[in-house]
Design a protein around this motif. Structure first.
Motif, short mmCIF file in Angstrom:
data_model
loop_
_atom_site.label_atom_id
_atom_site.label_comp_id
_atom_site.label_asym_id
_atom_site.label_seq_id
_atom_site.Cartn_x
_atom_site.Cartn_y
_atom_site.Cartn_z
N LYS A 80 0.82 -1.20 0.00
CA LYS A 80 0.00 0.00 0.00
C LYS A 80 0.86 1.26 0.00
CE LYS A 80 -3.79 2.28 2.45
NZ LYS A 80 -4.69 2.23 3.62
N THR A 81 1.95 1.25 0.80
CA THR A 81 2.86 2.40 0.84
C THR A 81 4.31 2.00 0.62
OG1 THR A 81 3.28 2.30 3.23
CG2 THR A 81 1.32 3.53 2.51
N LEU A 82 4.65 0.74 0.87
CA LEU A 82 6.02 0.22 0.79
C LEU A 82 6.96 0.89 1.79
CD1 LEU A 82 7.24 -0.51 -2.87
CD2 LEU A 82 7.59 -1.90 -0.83
N TYR A 83 6.40 1.57 2.80
CA TYR A 83 7.25 2.30 3.74
C TYR A 83 7.89 1.35 4.73
CZ TYR A 83 8.83 6.32 6.46
OH TYR A 83 9.61 7.26 7.11
N VAL A 84 7.09 0.58 5.43
CA VAL A 84 7.65 -0.40 6.36
C VAL A 84 7.95 -1.71 5.64
CG1 VAL A 84 7.28 -1.67 8.52
CG2 VAL A 84 6.48 0.68 8.31
N ALA A 85 7.12 -2.08 4.68
CA ALA A 85 7.40 -3.29 3.89
C ALA A 85 8.77 -3.18 3.22
CB ALA A 85 6.31 -3.49 2.83
N GLY A 86 9.11 -1.98 2.73
CA GLY A 86 10.42 -1.77 2.11
C GLY A 86 11.56 -1.95 3.08
N ARG A 87 11.38 -1.50 4.33
CA ARG A 87 12.42 -1.71 5.34
C ARG A 87 12.61 -3.19 5.63
NH1 ARG A 87 11.03 3.32 5.84
NH2 ARG A 87 12.15 4.83 7.13
N LEU A 88 11.52 -3.93 5.58
CA LEU A 88 11.58 -5.36 5.90
C LEU A 88 12.00 -6.21 4.71
CD1 LEU A 88 8.46 -5.51 8.21
CD2 LEU A 88 10.83 -5.78 8.90
N GLN A 89 12.32 -5.58 3.59
CA GLN A 89 12.95 -6.28 2.46
C GLN A 89 14.47 -6.28 2.61
OE1 GLN A 89 11.32 -3.96 -0.71
NE2 GLN A 89 9.32 -4.95 -0.61
N PRO A 91 17.86 -6.65 5.53
CA PRO A 91 18.12 -7.35 6.79
C PRO A 91 17.80 -6.47 8.00
CG PRO A 91 19.96 -7.59 5.25
CD PRO A 91 19.06 -6.55 4.68
N VAL A 92 17.00 -6.98 8.88
CA VAL A 92 16.70 -6.31 10.14
C VAL A 92 16.83 -7.34 11.27
CG1 VAL A 92 15.09 -4.67 9.06
CG2 VAL A 92 14.21 -6.79 10.03
N LYS A 93 16.89 -6.85 12.48
CA LYS A 93 16.91 -7.73 13.65
C LYS A 93 15.52 -7.73 14.27
CE LYS A 93 18.75 -10.10 17.11
NZ LYS A 93 19.21 -11.49 16.94
N ILE A 94 14.83 -8.88 14.21
CA ILE A 94 13.53 -8.99 14.87
C ILE A 94 13.79 -9.34 16.33
CG2 ILE A 94 11.35 -10.24 14.97
CD1 ILE A 94 11.48 -10.58 11.96
N LEU A 95 13.47 -8.40 17.21
CA LEU A 95 13.80 -8.57 18.63
C LEU A 95 12.83 -9.52 19.32
CD1 LEU A 95 14.60 -4.84 19.47
CD2 LEU A 95 16.21 -6.68 19.01
N THR A 96 11.57 -9.40 18.99
CA THR A 96 10.58 -10.31 19.58
C THR A 96 9.37 -10.36 18.65
OG1 THR A 96 9.24 -10.80 21.54
CG2 THR A 96 9.51 -8.48 20.97
N GLN A 97 8.72 -11.52 18.61
CA GLN A 97 7.56 -11.68 17.73
C GLN A 97 6.63 -12.71 18.33
OE1 GLN A 97 8.57 -12.63 13.68
NE2 GLN A 97 6.47 -12.99 13.06
N ASN A 98 5.34 -12.35 18.44
CA ASN A 98 4.39 -13.32 18.98
C ASN A 98 3.98 -14.32 17.91
OD1 ASN A 98 2.56 -11.97 17.36
ND2 ASN A 98 1.54 -10.91 19.05
N GLU A 99 3.14 -15.26 18.28
CA GLU A 99 2.75 -16.33 17.37
C GLU A 99 1.61 -15.87 16.47
OE1 GLU A 99 4.37 -19.23 17.05
OE2 GLU A 99 5.79 -18.46 18.53
N ASN A 100 1.91 -14.89 15.63
CA ASN A 100 0.90 -14.39 14.70
C ASN A 100 1.19 -14.98 13.32
OD1 ASN A 100 -0.61 -12.83 12.84
ND2 ASN A 100 -0.64 -11.07 14.23
N GLY A 101 0.45 -16.04 12.98
CA GLY A 101 0.72 -16.74 11.71
C GLY A 101 0.47 -15.87 10.50
N LYS A 102 -0.53 -14.98 10.59
CA LYS A 102 -0.84 -14.10 9.47
C LYS A 102 0.31 -13.13 9.21
CE LYS A 102 -4.60 -11.20 7.72
NZ LYS A 102 -5.90 -10.53 8.04
N LEU A 103 0.90 -12.60 10.29
CA LEU A 103 2.03 -11.69 10.14
C LEU A 103 3.24 -12.42 9.58
CD1 LEU A 103 3.51 -9.01 10.49
CD2 LEU A 103 3.83 -9.57 12.92
N GLN A 104 3.51 -13.61 10.07
CA GLN A 104 4.65 -14.39 9.59
C GLN A 104 4.50 -14.68 8.10
OE1 GLN A 104 7.50 -15.11 11.23
NE2 GLN A 104 8.20 -15.85 9.23
N ALA A 105 3.31 -15.07 7.67
CA ALA A 105 3.07 -15.35 6.25
C ALA A 105 3.24 -14.08 5.42
CB ALA A 105 1.67 -15.92 6.06
N ALA A 106 2.81 -12.94 5.96
CA ALA A 106 2.93 -11.67 5.25
C ALA A 106 4.40 -11.25 5.10
CB ALA A 106 2.14 -10.59 5.98
N LEU A 107 5.21 -11.52 6.10
CA LEU A 107 6.65 -11.22 6.02
C LEU A 107 7.30 -11.98 4.87
CD1 LEU A 107 7.47 -11.24 9.84
CD2 LEU A 107 7.76 -9.26 8.33
#
Length: 274
Positions: A80-89, A91-107
């Motif tokens: 939609k904006t590629l603003y945060v999606a672009g950052r996540l294209q 290498p970043v350090k994911i510090l913590t992530q809950n068990e959100n399957g939808k988010l994981q699939a989207a990444l």
């Protein structure tokens, strides 16, 4: 001395800002007087992220952005904006992530889309570093800050020292990709033997165009389709697939997405600067 950039994806932005205002009110600009609900409303504009900048933390300066999980997933899936999606294209350090399957699939979907878009803009054979340069540059296409103030060698500076991290991020996707042979030890990517002539054919490009995120497909459609014709997206993408400048059209579509979001987000940054 570089500023460290954090992003928090939160399920309830109003509650998060309310709690953060109680603990870290000094991080906010004058907008803090309007309270958490208005801050969340401002957050929703542009790229859907609210930044607190120039925050001292453990002897260095940081900035941190807050984005709703739903907005993040929407950007990852549809660009939609590629603003945060672009950052996540990158290498970043994911510090913590809950068990959100939808988010994981989207990444993962976001990374696959980045590879597909890059393939369309690159020649038939290219180095692994060329691919990562193309991917890293996606979110800077059309960003006016690259003309007025940002280091024009920014993309190169991101990729060259971090090739091993790009490899770690994309190796599984490239190994599973039918369009290429991933020759990791040679650092080159080439169309596989039997797909070599198909990859840049209209059929091959049409398949890749149909796999692009929805918002990019719509941007490409608006670039190519004259007003009033109202042809469907599939018909227009088939036309683009036959265009020798297919990659350029994809680049223009990405630039259109980034340009509009970067302008609004930059205006927000001025408002939210502490």
């Amino acid at each position: 001395n570089n500023m460290l950039d954090f992003v928090f994806a939160v399920d309830d932005s109003v509650t998060w800002h309310m709690m953060n205002l109680l603990k870290n009110k000094s991080h906010y600009s004058f907008l803090k007087v309007f309270g958490p609900k208005q801050i969340s409303n401002i957050q929703s504009y542009g790229a859907g992220i609210y930044y607190n900048t120039l925050v001292p933390c453990n002897g260095r300066m940081i900035k941190y952005g807050v984005i709703s999980t739903d907005t993040l997933i929407d950007d990852l899936l549809h660009w939609k904006t590629l603003y945060v999606a672009g950052r996540l294209q990158k290498p970043v350090k994911i510090l913590t992530q809950n068990e959100n399957g939808k988010l994981q699939a989207a990444l993962v979907s976001n990374l696959k889309s980045a590879v597909t878009a890059a393939f369309l803009m690159l020649p038939e054979s290219f180095s692994e570093e060329d691919l990562y340069m193309q991917i890293a540059g996606l979110s800077y296409s059309g960003d006016f800050r690259m003309i007025v103030g940002e280091d024009r060698s920014k993309v190169q500076n991101i990729v060259k020292p971090n090739v091993p991290y790009f490899q770690k991020l994309y190796s599984n996707i490239l190994q599973d990709c039918p369009q290429v042979v991933y020759k990791h030890h040679l650092g080159r990517l080439e169309a596989s033997g039997f797909l070599q002539n198909i990859d840049k054919s209209p059929e091959g490009q049409f398949t890749q165009l149909m796999a692009l995120p929805r918002n990019l497909q719509q941007k490409i459609t608006s670039l190519v389709d004259p007003p009033g014709k109202n042809r469907d997206v599939e018909e227009i993408l088939l036309q683009v697939a036959h265009d020798p400048d297919c990659g350029l059209v994809v680049h223009q579509g990405i630039s259109g997405i980034v340009r509009s979001s970067s302008i609004v987000q930059s205006a927000k940054t001025i408002l939210t600067a502490g």
